[in-house]
Design an enzyme around this catalytic site. Structure first.
Site, PDB file in Angstrom:
ATOM      1  N   PRO A 301       0.727  -1.280   0.069  1.00  0.00           N
ATOM      2  CA  PRO A 301      -0.011   0.039  -0.039  1.00  0.00           C
ATOM      3  C   PRO A 301       0.874   1.297   0.128  1.00  0.00           C
ATOM      4  O   PRO A 301       0.193   2.453  -0.166  1.00  0.00           O
ATOM      5  CB  PRO A 301      -0.989  -0.134   1.308  1.00  0.00           C
ATOM      6  CG  PRO A 301       0.086  -0.903   2.111  1.00  0.00           C
ATOM      7  CD  PRO A 301       0.826  -1.956   1.339  1.00  0.00           C
ATOM      8  N   GLY A 303       4.623   3.355  -1.286  1.00  0.00           N
ATOM      9  CA  GLY A 303       5.683   3.428  -1.994  1.00  0.00           C
ATOM     10  C   GLY A 303       6.976   2.522  -1.316  1.00  0.00           C
ATOM     11  O   GLY A 303       7.511   1.659  -2.039  1.00  0.00           O
ATOM     12  N   GLY A 304       7.244   2.934  -0.309  1.00  0.00           N
ATOM     13  CA  GLY A 304       8.285   2.393   0.396  1.00  0.00           C
ATOM     14  C   GLY A 304       8.314   2.486   1.953  1.00  0.00           C
ATOM     15  O   GLY A 304       7.465   3.304   2.464  1.00  0.00           O
ATOM     16  N   GLU A 331      13.781   6.281   1.549  1.00  0.00           N
ATOM     17  CA  GLU A 331      13.702   5.009   2.668  1.00  0.00           C
ATOM     18  C   GLU A 331      15.074   4.912   3.267  1.00  0.00           C
ATOM     19  O   GLU A 331      15.317   4.668   4.406  1.00  0.00           O
ATOM     20  CB  GLU A 331      13.318   3.881   2.008  1.00  0.00           C
ATOM     21  CG  GLU A 331      11.929   3.835   1.342  1.00  0.00           C
ATOM     22  CD  GLU A 331      10.928   4.639   2.169  1.00  0.00           C
ATOM     23  OE1 GLU A 331      11.130   4.715   3.351  1.00  0.00           O
ATOM     24  OE2 GLU A 331       9.777   5.137   1.669  1.00  0.00           O
ATOM     25  N   TYR A 420       5.806  16.004   4.965  1.00  0.00           N
ATOM     26  CA  TYR A 420       7.098  15.674   4.251  1.00  0.00           C
ATOM     27  C   TYR A 420       7.628  17.047   3.750  1.00  0.00           C
ATOM     28  O   TYR A 420       8.863  17.170   3.895  1.00  0.00           O
ATOM     29  CB  TYR A 420       6.529  14.941   3.005  1.00  0.00           C
ATOM     30  CG  TYR A 420       6.338  13.545   3.393  1.00  0.00           C
ATOM     31  CD1 TYR A 420       5.123  13.144   4.105  1.00  0.00           C
ATOM     32  CD2 TYR A 420       7.101  12.566   3.030  1.00  0.00           C
ATOM     33  CE1 TYR A 420       4.854  11.820   4.197  1.00  0.00           C
ATOM     34  CE2 TYR A 420       6.801  11.292   3.351  1.00  0.00           C
ATOM     35  CZ  TYR A 420       5.681  10.873   3.927  1.00  0.00           C
ATOM     36  OH  TYR A 420       5.355   9.763   4.381  1.00  0.00           O
TER      37      TYR A 420
HETATM   38  N1  BES Z   1       7.399   5.924   6.482  1.00  0.00           N
HETATM   39  C1  BES Z   1       6.798   6.248   5.188  1.00  0.00           C
HETATM   40  C2  BES Z   1       5.437   5.495   5.077  1.00  0.00           C
HETATM   41  C3  BES Z   1       4.554   5.677   6.053  1.00  0.00           C
HETATM   42  C4  BES Z   1       4.225   6.884   6.737  1.00  0.00           C
HETATM   43  C5  BES Z   1       3.462   4.521   6.001  1.00  0.00           C
HETATM   44  C6  BES Z   1       3.178   6.938   7.640  1.00  0.00           C
HETATM   45  C7  BES Z   1       2.709   4.711   7.189  1.00  0.00           C
HETATM   46  C8  BES Z   1       2.476   5.641   7.739  1.00  0.00           C
HETATM   47  C9  BES Z   1       7.672   6.209   3.998  1.00  0.00           C
HETATM   48  O1  BES Z   1       8.943   6.449   4.346  1.00  0.00           O
HETATM   49  C10 BES Z   1       7.468   7.022   2.918  1.00  0.00           C
HETATM   50  O2  BES Z   1       7.475   8.285   3.300  1.00  0.00           O
HETATM   51  N2  BES Z   1       7.046   6.616   1.808  1.00  0.00           N
HETATM   52  C11 BES Z   1       6.587   7.139   0.614  1.00  0.00           C
HETATM   53  C12 BES Z   1       7.625   7.391  -0.227  1.00  0.00           C
HETATM   54  C13 BES Z   1       8.558   8.671  -0.280  1.00  0.00           C
HETATM   55  C14 BES Z   1       9.138   8.911  -1.346  1.00  0.00           C
HETATM   56  C15 BES Z   1       7.534   9.927   0.107  1.00  0.00           C
HETATM   57  C16 BES Z   1       5.536   6.510  -0.029  1.00  0.00           C
HETATM   58  O3  BES Z   1       5.046   5.368   0.351  1.00  0.00           O
HETATM   59  O4  BES Z   1       4.729   7.131  -1.012  1.00  0.00           O
HETATM   60 ZN    ZN Z   2       9.230   8.559   4.479  1.00  0.00          ZN
END
Ligand code: BES
Ligand code: ZN
Length: 638
Positions: A301, A303-304, A331, A420
């Site tokens: 669900p 991206g990473g 990541e 972010y």
């Molecule tokens: N840690 C986050 C994913 C997350 C945040 C999951 C809060 C559940 C709750 C991960 O590092 C992230 O930010 N992923 C982004 C990609 C990034 C390049 C902005 C995503 O999944 O889109």
């Molecule tokens: Zn992140």
């Protein structure tokens, strides 16, 4: 209200918070359990901020190690076995409260000997249930025998058809933000850190991997053991099981993927080792020894996800042209900002993500050059401006603050571009004020000093003021209080500049004013990011123009998921039907919420589209992870 009054209010609010904190510390100091040794003693300290999203009484009894022994059952979709939690009880507590969600608890033992009484409190959809265990002050461990529910919100059990090879079943977890409790009973708040060991038994045709030291080959008996010897927060507990092969990509990096995806994935992620090296040059030694990435099936669900030692990644970054690898830089950067220095509560989420986006851009600049970084930054600003105006329109101005108030809400609500991108631009302001050299020295020291500890927003401001912004002039210029505790974008927001994207801007103006047709857009040398900027910038789209563009560039058929998503947004807005079959295939195949939510939101706006979306959702939902189907269910009012 005048500007100076606003500044005064923020400043005084901050001052009062700090003042109260100091008084409390002084009081505690006199009774002898808080003081200059605070940093080293954090895991045993009683001074974690209260966490609105956890039932755990971690300020009385703290879990410091977890031993897991679990067996998988792919038919029943369960993990079952036990979790033994080592505890430090420093307030003679008679009760240990853990977080759980949809767990079936069979029994609980103290010190691996005697059974003890326990009760499960009332269940909440979002927060789950407190598990209250009777303990004695002398107990050193509790062992919970349990199994997970097939509906565990963290776990997704995939049938073979949902994988790339379509031959073997697959399992993966997603614990952030508060889903760890749906597969491990634990103190599920980011401020609590513990080490862990695990034994996982599964089918010998599959390999089990965790956010820990991993083997790279299958074991003949299907039994895998793991150790995570550095303290981590519960949201970083992770497991995945599937038919996965491994290839090294350098000194301390490598990729796991399904056998038929491995070569492609390794090619795409060729820059991984140099990302690690660049990151170390910037902010100090990588603390976790090995850095691997596992490419998951498309239903992942996110991206990473920065699971320590093993980032989980969506296959949608395997674009065939290495254009989406900034996600890996992101990541990886979390190995410092987040995994080492961790947001103390989800209200401080920007400390994880804002720092990570800033760090990510620095890595990208180092490896791919300034013009590339400028494109990413300018796209980031576009996202941020849109997010802020949407939140303002919805009357959610408070959610545009960096420091959030998520009490009583799902911490997922805080997951917007604000943490972010506003977080990143705030750090950019600090860099601009003090210069890169001083800022880098501060950050390197910040990661080192605070490693393996939680970080609160107020503590960060404290360190920023004591170690970097020491003069009133610098503090006034940066205006941290407005950025952190105020709405929208303060006046000193940087204006991103990108020569590469200026070129696209010119074409947008011409195309929107019908001065050129689609085939005359100067797309020579376009990268994914030029396309994204173009698609996001076009404001005067029509179905005819879409058809022209589709003829010239085959956008409906693109294999690039980022471009596809932006193209489909136009398709919905223009009711451009030729794209719909492709969009349907995309919505069924891909489970990444960042793509799904904006598409379903737009589809939900007209009756016809909503009807179509419901039909698609019916087919797609069995393939979505709970994180995605819960969000989409809300959008479609199900
Ligand atoms: N840690 C986050 C994913 C997350 C945040 C999951 C809060 C559940 C709750 C991960 O590092 C992230 O930010 N992923 C982004 C990609 C990034 C390049 C902005 C995503 O999944 O889109
Ligand atoms: Zn992140």
């Amino acid at each position: 209200m005048s500007v100076s009054l606003i500044i005064y209010l923020f400043a005084s609010k901050y001052f009062i918070m700090k003042f109260t904190q100091n008084i409390i510390c002084l009081l505690v100091l006199t009774i002898g359990s808080c003081g200059p040794l605070e940093k080293e003693r954090k895991p045993l300290d009683t001074d974690l901020a209260t966490d609105a999203h956890s039932y755990a009484n971690f300020n009385e009894v703290r879990v410091n190690h977890i031993l897991l022994d679990l067996e998988t059952d792919f038919d029943k979709k369960t993990l079952s076995g036990w979790a033994e939690l080592s505890i430090s009880n420093y307030s003679e507590a008679r009760e240990l409260i853990l977080d759980t969600r949809d767990l079936k608890i069979d029994s609980v033992k103290l010190d691996d000997e005697s059974l003890t009484k326990y009760t499960l409190g009332e269940a909440s959809d979002v927060f789950g249930q407190p598990l209250k265990i009777s303990i004695q002050p002398t107990n050193k461990s509790v062992k919970v025998y349990y199994s997970t529910s097939p509906e565990s919100a963290a776990l997704q059990w995939l049938a073979p058809e949902q994988t790339f090879s379509k031959k073997h079943p697959f399992l993966f977890s997603q614990s952030q933000a508060i889903l760890a409790r749906s597969w491990v009973p634990c103190q599920d708040g980011p401020g609590v850190k513990f080490t862990y060991d695990a034994k996982i038994k599964t089918d010998p045709s599959l390999i089990a991997l965790m956010s820990a030291e991993n083997k790279t080959e299958k074991s003949s008996d299907g039994i895998y053991t793991f150790q995570m010897t550095q303290p981590i927060s519960s949201y970083l507990l992770a497991i995945t099981i599937g038919d996965l092969d491994y290839q090294s990509t350098g000194r301390n990096s490598g990729v796991f993927a399904e056998p038929d995806m491995l070569a492609k994935s390794v090619w795409e992620l060729q820059s991984m080792q140099s990302m690690i090296d660049s990151a170390e040059q910037l902010y100090g030694q990588y603390a976790w020894e090995q850095y691997d990435v596992v490419i998951l099936p498309p239903s992942f669900p996110f991206g990473g996800m920065e699971n320590p030692r093993l980032t989980f990644a969506t296959p949608t970054i395997i674009a065939g042209d290495r254009s989406l690898v900034s996600l890996i830089a992101h990541e990886l950067a979390h190995s410092w900002s987040g995994n080492l220095v961790t947001n103390e509560t989800w209200n401080d989420f920007w400390l994880n993500e804002g720092f990570t986006v800033y760090f990510e851009q620095r890595i990208m600049e180092k490896i791919f050059g300034k013009p590339y970084e400028e494109m990413l930054t300018k796209l980031g600003m576009g996202d941020l401006v849109n997010t802020i105006s949407e939140l303002e329109e919805e009357g959610k101005s408070a959610d545009t603050h960096l420091y959030l108030d998520l009490e009583g809400r799902d911490p997922d609500d805080g997951l917007t571009d604000v943490a972010y991108e506003k977080g990143r631009f705030f750090l950019q302001v600090v860099e601009n004020e003090v210069g890169r050299e001083r800022f880098d020295a501060f950050l390197k020291d910040y990661f080192d000093k605070n490693k393996f500890n939680p970080m609160s927003t107020t503590e960060f401001i404290d360190q920023l003021y004591s170690n970097l912004l020491q003069t009133d002039e610098e503090r006034l210029a940066v205006d941290a209080e407005s950025w952190i505790f105020g709405p929208g974008l303060p006046e000193n927001v940087p204006v991103p500049f990108s020569k590469e994207l200026d070129r696209v801007e010119e074409d947008i103006a011409k195309f929107d004013h019908n001065l050129i047709d689609a085939s005359q857009i100067d797309t020579g040398g376009y990268t994914t990011h030029h396309w994204l900027y173009l698609l996001r910038g076009l404001k005067k789209m029509t179905p005819e123009k879409m058809s022209e563009m589709d003829k010239a560039y085959k956008l409906s058929e693109t294999g690039n998921s980022e471009i596809a998503c932006d193209w489909f947004k136009h398709a919905i807005e223009q009711n451009y039907k030729p794209a719909y079959p492709y969009m349907e295939e995309f919505l069924i195949r891909v489970g990444r919420r960042k793509f799904l939510s904006p598409l379903y939101e737009r589809l939900a706006q007209t009756e016809d589209n909503k009807k179509w979306a419901l039909e698609v959702y019916k087919k797609a939902r069995p393939g979505y992870h709970a994180v995605s189907y819960n969000s989409i269910g809300e959008i479609l009012e199900l």
